[in-house]
Design a protein around this motif. Structure first.
Motif, PDB file in Angstrom:
ATOM      1  N   UNK A  18       0.830  -1.206   0.000  1.00 17.62           N
ATOM      2  CA  UNK A  18       0.000   0.000   0.000  1.00 17.62           C
ATOM      3  C   UNK A  18       0.866   1.258   0.000  1.00 17.62           C
ATOM      4  N   UNK A  19       1.982   1.227   0.728  1.00 12.78           N
ATOM      5  CA  UNK A  19       2.884   2.383   0.762  1.00 12.78           C
ATOM      6  C   UNK A  19       3.549   2.569  -0.599  1.00 12.78           C
ATOM      7  N   UNK A  20       4.006   1.478  -1.190  1.00 17.21           N
ATOM      8  CA  UNK A  20       4.619   1.546  -2.522  1.00 17.21           C
ATOM      9  C   UNK A  20       3.615   2.105  -3.534  1.00 17.21           C
ATOM     10  N   UNK A  21       2.350   1.719  -3.402  1.00 16.16           N
ATOM     11  CA  UNK A  21       1.328   2.230  -4.300  1.00 16.16           C
ATOM     12  C   UNK A  21       1.065   3.713  -4.113  1.00 16.16           C
ATOM     13  N   UNK A  22       1.162   4.182  -2.861  1.00 11.55           N
ATOM     14  CA  UNK A  22       0.923   5.603  -2.570  1.00 11.55           C
ATOM     15  C   UNK A  22       2.099   6.487  -2.978  1.00 11.55           C
ATOM     16  N   UNK A  23       3.290   5.889  -3.079  1.00  6.94           N
ATOM     17  CA  UNK A  23       4.496   6.668  -3.369  1.00  6.94           C
ATOM     18  C   UNK A  23       5.238   6.056  -4.570  1.00  6.94           C
ATOM     19  N   UNK A 184       3.795  13.595   2.776  1.00  9.01           N
ATOM     20  CA  UNK A 184       2.659  12.695   2.589  1.00  9.01           C
ATOM     21  C   UNK A 184       2.455  12.459   1.094  1.00  9.01           C
ATOM     22  N   UNK A 185       1.653  11.453   0.779  1.00  6.55           N
ATOM     23  CA  UNK A 185       1.376  11.173  -0.633  1.00  6.55           C
ATOM     24  C   UNK A 185       0.629  12.343  -1.275  1.00  6.55           C
ATOM     25  N   UNK A 186      -0.220  13.020  -0.499  1.00  8.60           N
ATOM     26  CA  UNK A 186      -0.943  14.184  -1.021  1.00  8.60           C
ATOM     27  C   UNK A 186       0.021  15.325  -1.323  1.00  8.60           C
ATOM     28  N   UNK A 187       0.968  15.558  -0.428  1.00  9.86           N
ATOM     29  CA  UNK A 187       1.961  16.611  -0.656  1.00  9.86           C
ATOM     30  C   UNK A 187       2.829  16.297  -1.869  1.00  9.86           C
ATOM     31  N   UNK A 188       3.160  15.025  -2.017  1.00  7.17           N
ATOM     32  CA  UNK A 188       3.973  14.619  -3.161  1.00  7.17           C
ATOM     33  C   UNK A 188       3.200  14.829  -4.468  1.00  7.17           C
ATOM     34  N   UNK A 189       1.912  14.551  -4.447  1.00  4.87           N
ATOM     35  CA  UNK A 189       1.087  14.752  -5.642  1.00  4.87           C
ATOM     36  C   UNK A 189       1.036  16.229  -6.031  1.00  4.87           C
ATOM     37  N   UNK A 190       1.006  17.115  -5.043  1.00  9.74           N
ATOM     38  CA  UNK A 190       1.025  18.554  -5.322  1.00  9.74           C
ATOM     39  C   UNK A 190       2.304  18.955  -6.042  1.00  9.74           C
ATOM     40  N   UNK A 197       7.948  17.904 -15.040  1.00  7.47           N
ATOM     41  CA  UNK A 197       9.176  17.449 -15.694  1.00  7.47           C
ATOM     42  C   UNK A 197      10.190  16.852 -14.713  1.00  7.47           C
ATOM     43  N   UNK A 198       9.892  16.970 -13.415  1.00 10.45           N
ATOM     44  CA  UNK A 198      10.811  16.465 -12.389  1.00 10.45           C
ATOM     45  C   UNK A 198      10.281  15.159 -11.812  1.00 10.45           C
ATOM     46  N   UNK A 199      11.179  14.201 -11.635  1.00  6.96           N
ATOM     47  CA  UNK A 199      10.806  12.947 -10.990  1.00  6.96           C
ATOM     48  C   UNK A 199      11.074  13.074  -9.481  1.00  6.96           C
ATOM     49  N   UNK A 200      10.034  12.950  -8.685  1.00  5.92           N
ATOM     50  CA  UNK A 200      10.175  13.014  -7.230  1.00  5.92           C
ATOM     51  C   UNK A 200      10.217  11.594  -6.672  1.00  5.92           C
ATOM     52  N   UNK A 201      11.238  11.325  -5.861  1.00  6.12           N
ATOM     53  CA  UNK A 201      11.411   9.996  -5.283  1.00  6.12           C
ATOM     54  C   UNK A 201      11.449  10.123  -3.759  1.00  6.12           C
ATOM     55  N   UNK A 202      10.490   9.490  -3.096  1.00  2.16           N
ATOM     56  CA  UNK A 202      10.403   9.552  -1.634  1.00  2.16           C
ATOM     57  C   UNK A 202      11.287   8.471  -1.017  1.00  2.16           C
ATOM     58  N   UNK A 205      11.468   4.898   5.286  1.00  5.83           N
ATOM     59  CA  UNK A 205      11.853   3.771   6.130  1.00  5.83           C
ATOM     60  C   UNK A 205      10.762   3.440   7.137  1.00  5.83           C
ATOM     61  N   UNK A 206      10.582   4.308   8.132  1.00  2.52           N
ATOM     62  CA  UNK A 206       9.650   4.029   9.228  1.00  2.52           C
ATOM     63  C   UNK A 206       8.239   3.740   8.723  1.00  2.52           C
ATOM     64  N   UNK A 207       7.713   4.562   7.846  1.00  2.00           N
ATOM     65  CA  UNK A 207       6.349   4.379   7.351  1.00  2.00           C
ATOM     66  C   UNK A 207       6.205   3.071   6.585  1.00  2.00           C
ATOM     67  N   UNK A 208       7.244   2.674   5.880  1.00  3.42           N
ATOM     68  CA  UNK A 208       7.193   1.456   5.080  1.00  3.42           C
ATOM     69  C   UNK A 208       7.244   0.208   5.939  1.00  3.42           C
TER      70      UNK A 208
END
Length: 343
Positions: A18-23, A184-190, A197-202, A205-208
Motif C-alpha cells: 500500500x505504501x509503494x502504491x501511494x508513493x 505525505x502522498x498528497x503533498x507529493x502529488x502537489x 518534468x521532475x521525478x520526485x522519489x520519496x 523507512x519508518x512508514x514502510x
C-alpha cells in the motif's frame, strides 16, 4: 528461550504494497538495525517488491549490503574528505552536502543534499553558484531535501520544497530528479502537478516497515520463576522484595536494547507531568519494564541484566510459568532480537 519478534507476514507485506502504491518511485530505507528486522530480511523484502534501489545509512552499511542486494545503494550520510575509504562498487550512490564534498567525489554517482529547515546538513542558497563547476566532474543523480517531521510553526512542507526548486531553477541547475523525505502522498502529488518534468522519489523507512503497528509483536520467554515474600532479599544488589509474589526471569536484556530509551520531545503539561512522575519513581528504584503480564506492564525487580530481565509479579496477578511468553513494548530501532518468526 528467546526474545522474539513475531511478524504477521501477509499483513506486513500488504502494508508495504500500500505504501509503494501511494508513493510511486519510492526508495526503501534500510539503516541502523534494519528497523528491528535486520538488513538481511529487509534486503529480501525490497527484492520481492522488485525495487532496484535501496537507501542505507553509511558506507559501512553499503559495504555489508552490496553482497545481499543486487540493485543500486544510496548512502544517506554525506561524504567527507576525512572519512575512512571503504571499497564500494559503482552501483553505490553517494550523498554530498557541500561544494567541497562534490569536488571530493570525482567520477562518482552523486546526490546533492540541500539545507532544509532541519538545519542538519546541506548546501545553502549561496553555494549554488559554485556548484556548476563541481558538478562537471561527477554523475549527478539529482538533488535531495530532508524535511522535519513536525512543523510547529505552521509552515507548509510543499512550499519549502517549491522554494528550493525555484532556487535550483534560477541557478540553472538540473531538476530531473528530486529525492524527498517526510512528505505525505498528497503533498507529493502537489509537487508532481507543479513540476511535471521532475521525478520526485520519496525515501521512506519508518512508514514502510513500521507503519502497521499490529503486524508485529515482541515477546520475551520466561526462563525461571521464583516465589518471594515481602522483605526477601534478591538480585545483584540484594534489594528487598516490595511484597509477596514472584520474580520472573525473562529473555531480553540490555544487549537486546531492553531498558534503553531515546530522549523524547515533550509537548504540553500532561506529557511533562508524566515525565516528572517517571523520573521521581526512578529515584526510588521503581522502573516500569516493557514487559506485559496478566494485562499490566510489570515493574523491573532490578535493572535489566545483559541478556535477561528480572520482573516482580505481585501475588494478586496470575502466576507466570517457565515457557510463557510476555508481550514486550519495545522500540524497533533500538531492539536486537534473538530470532524473527513469521506467522
Amino acid at each position: 528461550m528467546a526474545l522474539t519478534l513475531y511478524v504477521e507476514t501477509d499483513r506486513w507485506r500488504a502494508h508495504q504494497r500500500s505504501v509503494v502504491g501511494d508513493f510511486p518511485g519510492l526508495i526503501p530505507v534500510c539503516k541502523g538495525n534494519g528497523y528491528g528486522f535486520g538488513h538481511d530480511r529487509l534486503s529480501e523484502e525490497v527484492s520481492l517488491m522488485e525495487i532496484d534501489i535501496m537507501a542505507v545509512g553509511t558506507t559501512y552499511e553499503a559495504a555489508a549490503m552490496k553482497d545481499r542486494f543486487s540493485g543500486d545503494l544510496l548512502v544517506l550520510t554525506p561524504y567527507r574528505r576525512s572519512e575512512e575509504p571503504v571499497p564500494l562498487p559503482d552501483r553505490v550512490i553517494r550523498s554530498a552536502s557541500s561544494v567541497d564534498g562534490v569536488y571530493g567525489l570525482v567520477g562518482s554517482r552523486v546526490v546533492v543534499e540541500v539545507m532544509s529547515s532541519m538545519k542538519r546538513h546541506g548546501v545553502t542558497p549561496r553555494d549554488l553558484g559554485k556548484l556548476h563547476a563541481a558538478l562537471d566532474d561527477v554523475r549527478l543523480e539529482g538533488f535531495a531535501i530532508h524535511l522535519p517531521l513536525d512543523r510547529t510553526d505552521g509552515t507548509d512542507a510543499v512550499e519549502e520544497v517549491i522554494g528550493w526548486m525555484d532556487r535550483l531553477r534560477a541557478a540553472r541547475l538540473p531538476l530531473d530528479t528530486m529525492f524527498v523525505s517526510h512528505l505525505t502522498s498528497t503533498e507529493l502529488a502537489r509537487l508532481r502537478q507543479q513540476f511535471p518534468q521532475t521525478r520526485f522519489r520519496a525515501r521512506i523507512g519508518t512508514r514502510l516497515w513500521l507503519g502497521d503497528h499490529g503486524a508485529t509483536e515482541y515477546r520475551g520467554a520466561v526462563l525461571d520463576v521464583t516465589p518471594v515474600a515481602k522483605g526477601d532479599r534478591f538480585g545483584y544488589r540484594q534489594q528487598k522484595a516490595a511484597g509477596d509474589g514472584w520474580l520472573a526471569v525473562v529473555a531480553g536484556g540490555t544487549s537486546h536494547g531492553v531498558g534503553l530509551e531515546a530522549p523524547k520531545a515533550l509537548h504540553g503539561m500532561t506529557s511533562r507531568a508524566k515525565g516528572m512522575a517517571r523520573a521521581g519513581l526512578a529515584t526510588v528504584n521503581r522502573n516500569l519494564s516493557p514487559f506485559v503480564w496478566d494485562g499490566k506492564q510489570r515493574w523491573f525487580a532490578e535493572p535489566p541484566h545483559m541478556q535477561v530481565s528480572i520482573l516482580f509479579v505481585p501475588a494478586e496477578a496470575k502466576e507466570p510459568k517457565v515457557g510463557d511468553e510476555l508481550k514486550a513494548i519495545l522500540r524497533h530501532t533500538t531492539t536486537q532480537v534473538d530470532r524473527l518468526m513469521d506467522r
